[in-house]
Design a protein around this motif. Sequence first.
Motif, PDB file in Angstrom:
ATOM      1  N   GLY A 169      27.183  41.865  51.404  1.00 17.67           N
ATOM      2  CA  GLY A 169      26.602  41.495  50.083  1.00 17.67           C
ATOM      3  C   GLY A 169      27.434  41.982  48.912  1.00 17.67           C
ATOM      4  O   GLY A 169      27.047  42.291  47.886  1.00 17.67           O
ATOM      5  N   HIS A 170      28.667  42.035  49.223  1.00 16.11           N
ATOM      6  CA  HIS A 170      29.809  42.543  48.130  1.00 16.11           C
ATOM      7  C   HIS A 170      29.830  41.714  47.048  1.00 16.11           C
ATOM      8  O   HIS A 170      29.853  42.446  45.803  1.00 16.11           O
ATOM      9  CB  HIS A 170      31.133  42.729  48.732  1.00 16.11           C
ATOM     10  CG  HIS A 170      31.137  44.063  49.838  1.00 16.11           C
ATOM     11  ND1 HIS A 170      30.737  43.990  51.080  1.00 16.11           N
ATOM     12  CD2 HIS A 170      31.783  45.351  49.489  1.00 16.11           C
ATOM     13  CE1 HIS A 170      30.932  45.034  51.670  1.00 16.11           C
ATOM     14  NE2 HIS A 170      31.460  46.104  50.597  1.00 16.11           N
ATOM     15  N   HIS A 171      29.810  40.494  46.830  1.00 17.07           N
ATOM     16  CA  HIS A 171      29.965  39.813  45.841  1.00 17.07           C
ATOM     17  C   HIS A 171      28.858  39.695  44.966  1.00 17.07           C
ATOM     18  O   HIS A 171      28.921  39.690  43.858  1.00 17.07           O
ATOM     19  CB  HIS A 171      30.558  38.226  46.136  1.00 17.07           C
ATOM     20  CG  HIS A 171      31.798  38.116  46.485  1.00 17.07           C
ATOM     21  ND1 HIS A 171      32.387  38.276  47.767  1.00 17.07           N
ATOM     22  CD2 HIS A 171      32.845  37.760  45.658  1.00 17.07           C
ATOM     23  CE1 HIS A 171      33.679  38.123  47.685  1.00 17.07           C
ATOM     24  NE2 HIS A 171      33.903  37.828  46.450  1.00 17.07           N
ATOM     25  N   GLU A 206      32.720  36.301  41.768  1.00 16.82           N
ATOM     26  CA  GLU A 206      31.860  37.375  41.059  1.00 16.82           C
ATOM     27  C   GLU A 206      31.506  36.632  39.710  1.00 16.82           C
ATOM     28  O   GLU A 206      30.119  36.735  39.452  1.00 16.82           O
ATOM     29  CB  GLU A 206      32.793  38.669  40.648  1.00 16.82           C
ATOM     30  CG  GLU A 206      33.102  39.344  41.652  1.00 16.82           C
ATOM     31  CD  GLU A 206      34.101  40.531  41.207  1.00 16.82           C
ATOM     32  OE1 GLU A 206      33.865  40.833  40.167  1.00 16.82           O
ATOM     33  OE2 GLU A 206      34.537  41.376  42.231  1.00 16.82           O
ATOM     34  N   THR A 207      32.387  36.321  38.984  1.00 12.95           N
ATOM     35  CA  THR A 207      31.995  35.419  37.460  1.00 12.95           C
ATOM     36  C   THR A 207      30.866  34.472  37.901  1.00 12.95           C
ATOM     37  O   THR A 207      30.051  34.038  37.131  1.00 12.95           O
ATOM     38  CB  THR A 207      33.186  35.065  36.819  1.00 12.95           C
ATOM     39  OG1 THR A 207      33.867  36.205  36.664  1.00 12.95           O
ATOM     40  CG2 THR A 207      32.794  34.345  35.383  1.00 12.95           C
ATOM     41  N   LEU A 208      31.390  33.467  38.795  1.00 12.77           N
ATOM     42  CA  LEU A 208      30.479  32.167  39.167  1.00 12.77           C
ATOM     43  C   LEU A 208      29.103  32.819  39.159  1.00 12.77           C
ATOM     44  O   LEU A 208      27.979  32.231  38.788  1.00 12.77           O
ATOM     45  CB  LEU A 208      31.010  31.701  40.198  1.00 12.77           C
ATOM     46  CG  LEU A 208      30.321  30.319  40.479  1.00 12.77           C
ATOM     47  CD1 LEU A 208      30.378  29.165  39.361  1.00 12.77           C
ATOM     48  CD2 LEU A 208      30.897  29.491  41.734  1.00 12.77           C
ATOM     49  N   PHE A 209      28.863  33.653  40.302  1.00 16.89           N
ATOM     50  CA  PHE A 209      27.390  34.063  40.670  1.00 16.89           C
ATOM     51  C   PHE A 209      26.803  34.950  39.551  1.00 16.89           C
ATOM     52  O   PHE A 209      25.472  34.842  39.159  1.00 16.89           O
ATOM     53  CB  PHE A 209      27.518  35.160  41.927  1.00 16.89           C
ATOM     54  CG  PHE A 209      26.160  35.080  42.348  1.00 16.89           C
ATOM     55  CD1 PHE A 209      25.469  34.089  42.856  1.00 16.89           C
ATOM     56  CD2 PHE A 209      25.729  36.328  42.857  1.00 16.89           C
ATOM     57  CE1 PHE A 209      24.262  34.215  43.535  1.00 16.89           C
ATOM     58  CE2 PHE A 209      24.462  36.538  43.150  1.00 16.89           C
ATOM     59  CZ  PHE A 209      23.545  35.508  43.474  1.00 16.89           C
ATOM     60  N   LYS A 210      27.526  35.764  38.742  1.00 17.79           N
ATOM     61  CA  LYS A 210      27.080  36.323  37.620  1.00 17.79           C
ATOM     62  C   LYS A 210      26.553  35.268  36.502  1.00 17.79           C
ATOM     63  O   LYS A 210      25.419  35.412  36.116  1.00 17.79           O
ATOM     64  CB  LYS A 210      27.996  37.171  36.708  1.00 17.79           C
ATOM     65  CG  LYS A 210      27.607  38.010  35.701  1.00 17.79           C
ATOM     66  CD  LYS A 210      27.818  37.108  34.348  1.00 17.79           C
ATOM     67  CE  LYS A 210      29.039  36.954  33.933  1.00 17.79           C
ATOM     68  NZ  LYS A 210      29.533  36.333  32.623  1.00 17.79           N
ATOM     69  N   ASP A 238      37.108  43.746  49.628  1.00 20.28           N
ATOM     70  CA  ASP A 238      37.342  43.162  48.492  1.00 20.28           C
ATOM     71  C   ASP A 238      36.670  42.105  47.932  1.00 20.28           C
ATOM     72  O   ASP A 238      36.053  41.330  48.760  1.00 20.28           O
ATOM     73  CB  ASP A 238      38.935  42.691  48.656  1.00 20.28           C
ATOM     74  CG  ASP A 238      40.011  43.847  48.187  1.00 20.28           C
ATOM     75  OD1 ASP A 238      39.425  44.654  47.511  1.00 20.28           O
ATOM     76  OD2 ASP A 238      41.008  43.698  48.705  1.00 20.28           O
ATOM     77  N   THR A 239      36.545  41.945  46.653  1.00 22.69           N
ATOM     78  CA  THR A 239      35.909  40.669  46.151  1.00 22.69           C
ATOM     79  C   THR A 239      36.659  39.663  45.354  1.00 22.69           C
ATOM     80  O   THR A 239      38.044  40.404  44.824  1.00 22.69           O
ATOM     81  CB  THR A 239      34.543  41.095  45.289  1.00 22.69           C
ATOM     82  OG1 THR A 239      35.078  42.035  44.117  1.00 22.69           O
ATOM     83  CG2 THR A 239      33.512  41.798  46.100  1.00 22.69           C
TER      84      THR A 239
END
Length: 414
Positions: free
Chosen positions: A208-210, A128-132, A122-123
């Motif tokens: 590296g899922h995130h 996710e949004t922060l790294f995007k 799970d992520t």
Amino acid sequence: MTKILPFRAVRPQRAKAGLVATKSFEDYTEAEIRSILQYNPYSFLHILNPGYKFQHEITGGQRFQMVKNRYLEFREENSFIKDEKPAYYLYKIVSRETTCCGIIAAASAEDYENNLIKKHEDTIARRETLFKDYLKVVGFNTEPVLLTYPDNSKINEVIDQVMQTRAEYEFATVNREIHYLWKIDQVDLLKQIQEEFEQMPHLYIADGHHRSASSYLLAQESRKANPNHTGKEPYNFFMSYLISESNLNIHEYSRLITDLNGNTKEEFLIQLDEYFRIENHGMEVYKPQQKHHFNMYLDGEFYSLYLRKTNYEFGDSLTKLDPYILYKKVLQPILGIEDLRNDKRISYIHGKNDLIELKTRIDKGEFAVGFGMLPLSIDEIKETADEGLTMPPKSTYIEPKLLNGLTIYEFETN
């Protein structure tokens, strides 16, 4: 059919590669980071820690922009060069224990969306949004996602052929690893590698899922913002390190709990007895020898816990995993650990570290009890991913862990 493409990497000049390359930021102590930043002007840590230049800690969006500024300075000073032609990059790591070798390439965000690149963890949406957002501002990625594929004789032949030539980089690190990087840009070899991956129905995320999820979010956002979107833009792909299943090293995580959730030692053991046959090994260190066997350290003594299979119902692949069994039969119902990711009463030690560390931390009083198990197999990981299930957090610690800064993938998001 999976799409794995060559790309034009930004790389350190040959003479500076060993000085530029760094481990992940989290793998250093504060003292190590200070020393590297002070004495090594070429370290990629100067990019990841841009506030050092001004002796000031910077966070949030301002940090993202300054990371980009430091990166551009490295480019302007010609510490980095960009390859003229798309290439695959063969990356080999030799340590005292193991040798691994894989191919750095661009993997498809569309394949991730369509589950051709399968996941087993799970992520967290916030991460996710922060790294995007980070990727969008800085415009590059330097941490490849670790993808795995079944051993392939034709890809192995290409790897063996390339390794007969002089490596673009060859350098040692202070932890006694030797790192090699070859550039593969010959047309026939590029075609052969791409065609072999196209015949693979799936790839699997090992680590590296995130990063994968964030790259996919960036591709979605960039696609919507680009009226001339073609699908070939760099933002449609993310940098990956593709490694055969036999080259993976999978370790387990031990679990340490701060207290017995209000139970006495005797009450705790009695509750465990419902689902486990328990043997006391005293001071003799015990490590599990097969699946569904666990080790436990409690009150100065080692125990073995053998799952009573007549009192446990196996169903899908998730129910057969030892981290899941430990959670459902011990951590959650007896010790009251509901949230494995955020509960401050639980900590983890990856299996590369000896059981002695687990014993030491419990003997010091930091924790009350610790549990260990065998590492999961690649087949267990794949079966879980194939069924669309997700493992408990910290189910696997997978190597290799790559250095930052040797190959950089640049995005074009506008």
